[in-house]
Write a protein that holds these residues in place. Structure first.
Motif, PDB file in Angstrom:
ATOM      1  N   THR A 286     -28.652  51.393  95.779  1.00 26.85           N
ATOM      2  CA  THR A 286     -27.908  50.677  94.940  1.00 26.85           C
ATOM      3  C   THR A 286     -28.167  49.232  95.000  1.00 26.85           C
ATOM      4  O   THR A 286     -28.168  48.726  93.644  1.00 26.85           O
ATOM      5  N   THR A 290     -29.159  47.326  91.252  1.00 27.70           N
ATOM      6  CA  THR A 290     -28.533  46.160  91.087  1.00 27.70           C
ATOM      7  C   THR A 290     -29.491  44.974  90.600  1.00 27.70           C
ATOM      8  O   THR A 290     -29.292  44.207  89.549  1.00 27.70           O
ATOM      9  N   HIS A 293     -30.487  45.975  87.208  1.00 29.94           N
ATOM     10  CA  HIS A 293     -29.529  45.583  86.097  1.00 29.94           C
ATOM     11  C   HIS A 293     -29.574  44.069  85.601  1.00 29.94           C
ATOM     12  O   HIS A 293     -29.550  43.827  84.456  1.00 29.94           O
ATOM     13  N   ALA A 340     -22.989  44.705  87.572  1.00 33.92           N
ATOM     14  CA  ALA A 340     -23.871  45.158  88.041  1.00 33.92           C
ATOM     15  C   ALA A 340     -24.028  46.070  89.134  1.00 33.92           C
ATOM     16  O   ALA A 340     -24.565  47.022  89.347  1.00 33.92           O
ATOM     17  N   LEU A 341     -23.150  45.630  90.378  1.00 42.10           N
ATOM     18  CA  LEU A 341     -22.995  46.314  91.494  1.00 42.10           C
ATOM     19  C   LEU A 341     -22.521  47.629  91.144  1.00 42.10           C
ATOM     20  O   LEU A 341     -22.697  48.819  91.726  1.00 42.10           O
ATOM     21  N   ALA A 344     -24.728  50.024  89.335  1.00 41.60           N
ATOM     22  CA  ALA A 344     -25.759  50.608  90.243  1.00 41.60           C
ATOM     23  C   ALA A 344     -24.911  51.735  91.181  1.00 41.60           C
ATOM     24  O   ALA A 344     -25.880  52.584  91.393  1.00 41.60           O
TER      25      ALA A 344
END
Length: 600
Positions: A286, A290, A293, A340-341, A344
């Motif tokens: 993850t 992140t 991205h 983003a998080l 991801a």
């Protein structure tokens, strides 16, 4: 950087530090509306020229999901939805009028791309409004807004029937609304801005799951403002009411669509995000995604995204700035990190490079980040300060590149390269090597930073008293590069992608002899791309998917069946050995490995 009413006094940004005014003809009342209208029309025509060869959806299953919901909203017969999941329908509502006009799938798709152009080009007036609120002069605001509307991340997704078309302008309007709410002004004016911010945030939720991050941040800011009395309480309260209403509308729309689509379930994206975030074994993956991205966002905005991030963080923690600037800065940073998080965590493990460095989910933020970056370059005085923020932005981009290459080097080498998922990165790296068939993070970063350095250098040329001239020159260069990049990406990514999928688009309809009014059942072993496309292209009938080869019975209403044929030497009847009585082979499309059956 901003004023509550930038147009109420002297021309914003044209008569402050250097004691001079901008061109007087820009102050005539008719000039700006006329220029915006002309720019809007020209951008619509430009977008339409880019999609003249697109006749059918090609992004499976995303486009087909929006299109199926749109046909139901248009009052056409129900059908199955790819993936059996109902996603937010706000975008489908916007394009549904196209299917009320015609039931020809090609003509309807052309109309939808036309609607996309009309929606996407609203970025031009919205970006201009945002820049004026940031106290940038009229000429520079117009030039930069013209660049924002031409950015490849803004244009690319509008070339398909996808919700990403509407999100850039919605994000701009949301932040303009928040900025106006927290700026000084009359209570009525701030109420109107609160309603704008809440409606735009709510429609983001109605349009895509990413809107969940936006509506959560908006609710948080409004609650804090209400408790601390930062804004008129009636404005904050009405904003919260609108958020609640839009959330209820989204739930009701989803329930309504599910009641009309057999076997449909609500989207599971949100559940996937939380399940991944709770899984400690996936923490490294993850975090890596992140970073990937964020890296893609910084390079796809040619370093200006990184500059805007640096400025926003500085604004949030500096008491020198107005509360409106600090709140908007916080929202921009939080939204960037939050999406983003979430992306991801929510994306599946599909072994694609673009899952690690995904372009799409952060693309709605490209226009607003570029707007803020150029506004910052416009206002910063002195070459030392300009160089300082330029170096900081470069350092952020370089650091993200280093972390990405360190963490993802093995995954990037083992994953699939798909140009559609990496349009901006492939365009940038191709400026270095002229290759479009592979992914190169280092080359992409290098070219992005070269473009960024050129823009900063243009601004430095006006570091003294000609700051508006320097910012304007940078804006013009940005607009030219954005337009050229968009045209090249269309030529090298969008058009080849469409041509490769002709067989699953209108080609399948023609070869299979599907006629108006046919009711089609497809076998589960038929190519997945073909099955998802037929859910839309059979626009005046409906489709089902059944395990026909495993003796599952076709629906009683079906009169056409399409089944895969895996053995080139077998007869067409081998595609459905236990076909029910009354069904016969209508045509054998052996070159595409399927057989068409008809009842009666």
């Amino acid at each position: 950087m901003s004023t509550a009413e930038p147009e109420s006094g002297p021309s914003a940004g044209t008569s402050s530090e250097d004691g001079r005014t901008g061109p007087q003809w820009w102050h005539a009342r008719w000039v700006v509306p006329s220029a915006l209208a002309l720019g809007y029309v020209l951008n619509v025509l430009f977008r339409l020229s880019l999609v003249t060869r697109q006749d059918y959806p090609t992004v499976n299953p995303d486009e087909q999901m929006y299109l199926v919901m749109a046909r139901i909203m248009a009052g056409l017969p129900t059908t199955e939805i790819p993936g059996n999941q109902v996603i937010p329908g706000g975008y489908s509502l916007l394009i549904s009028p196209a299917m009320r006009i015609t039931q020809d799938p090609v003509y309807a798709y052309h109309l939808i791309l036309g609607i996309n152009a009309l929606i996407s080009c609203l970025v031009l007036p919205a970006a201009y409004w945002a820049l004026r609120r940031l106290n940038v002069s009229r000429p520079v605001s117009y030039v930069v807004a013209a660049a924002a509307v031409l950015l490849p991340p803004v244009v690319f997704y509008s070339q398909f029937a996808m919700a990403d078309t509407a999100l850039p302008v919605l994000v701009l309007l949301w932040l303009i609304g928040v900025h106006g709410l927290f700026s000084e002004g009359s209570r009525g004016r701030r109420i109107r801005f609160a309603l704008l911010a809440s409606f735009a945030a709510g429609y983001c939720l109605l349009t895509h799951d990413r809107g969940g991050v936006i509506i959560a941040l908006t609710g948080l800011v409004l609650l804090v403002a209400l408790v601390l009395n930062w804004v008129p309480r009636i404005a904050a309260a009405l904003g919260l009411v609108v958020l609640a209403v839009m959330f209820v509308v989204k739930q009701l729309m989803t329930a309504w669509l599910m009641s009309r689509i057999d076997g449909a379930q609500p989207s599971e994206v949100g559940n996937a995000v939380f399940q991944t975030l709770e899984n400690t074994r996936l923490m490294r993956r993850t975090f890596m995604r992140t970073v990937g991205h964020l890296w893609y966002f910084m390079t796809s905005t040619w370093g200006l995204g990184a500059l805007a991030l640096v400025v926003c963080v500085w604004v949030v923690f500096s008491s020198r700035f107005a509360r409106a600037d600090r709140v908007v800065g916080f929202l921009m940073v939080a939204l960037l990190g939050g999406i983003a998080l979430a992306a991801a965590a929510g994306l599946p493990a599909d072994h694609r490079i673009d899952t690690i460095v995904y372009a799409r989910y952060l693309s709605p933020l490209a226009a607003v980040y570029v707007v803020v970056a150029v506004a910052a370059l416009y206002h910063v005085r002195g070459w030392k300060k300009i160089v300082a923020i330029g170096v900081a932005a470069t350092a952020v981009t370089a650091a993200l590149t280093a972390v990405l290459l360190r963490m993802a080097v093995n995954e990037l080498h083992k994953s699939w390269f798909i140009p559609w998922g990496l349009p901006d990165a492939t365009f940038l790296s191709s400026r270095w090597s002229e290759g479009w068939d592979s992914f190169h993070a280092g080359r992409t970063t290098a070219v992005a930073l070269i473009v960024f350095a050129a823009l900063v250098l243009l601004r430095l040329l006006g570091a003294g008293r000609r700051f508006a001239l320097g910012a304007g020159a940078a804006g013009i260069a940005l607009a030219v590069f954005a337009g050229a990049g968009t045209a090249v990406i269309t030529d090298r990514v969008t058009e080849p992608w469409t041509e490769e999928r002709y067989g699953d688009g209108t080609g399948l309809i023609k070869e299979a002899g599907i006629r108006p009014g046919d009711r089609l059942v497809m076998d589960r072993d038929l190519r997945w791309e073909g099955r998802t496309t037929l859910a839309y292209t059979v626009l005046d009938g409906r489709v089902w998917t059944r395990a026909l080869i495993k003796d599952e019975q076709p629906p009683a209403e079906a009169n056409v069946a399409v089944l895969a044929l895996f053995d080139d030497n077998a007869p067409a009847t081998a595609s459905w050995p236990k076909a029910p009585a009354g069904w016969h082979v209508d045509r054998d499309v052996r070159q595409r490995d399927y057989v068409v059956w008809r009842r009666g």
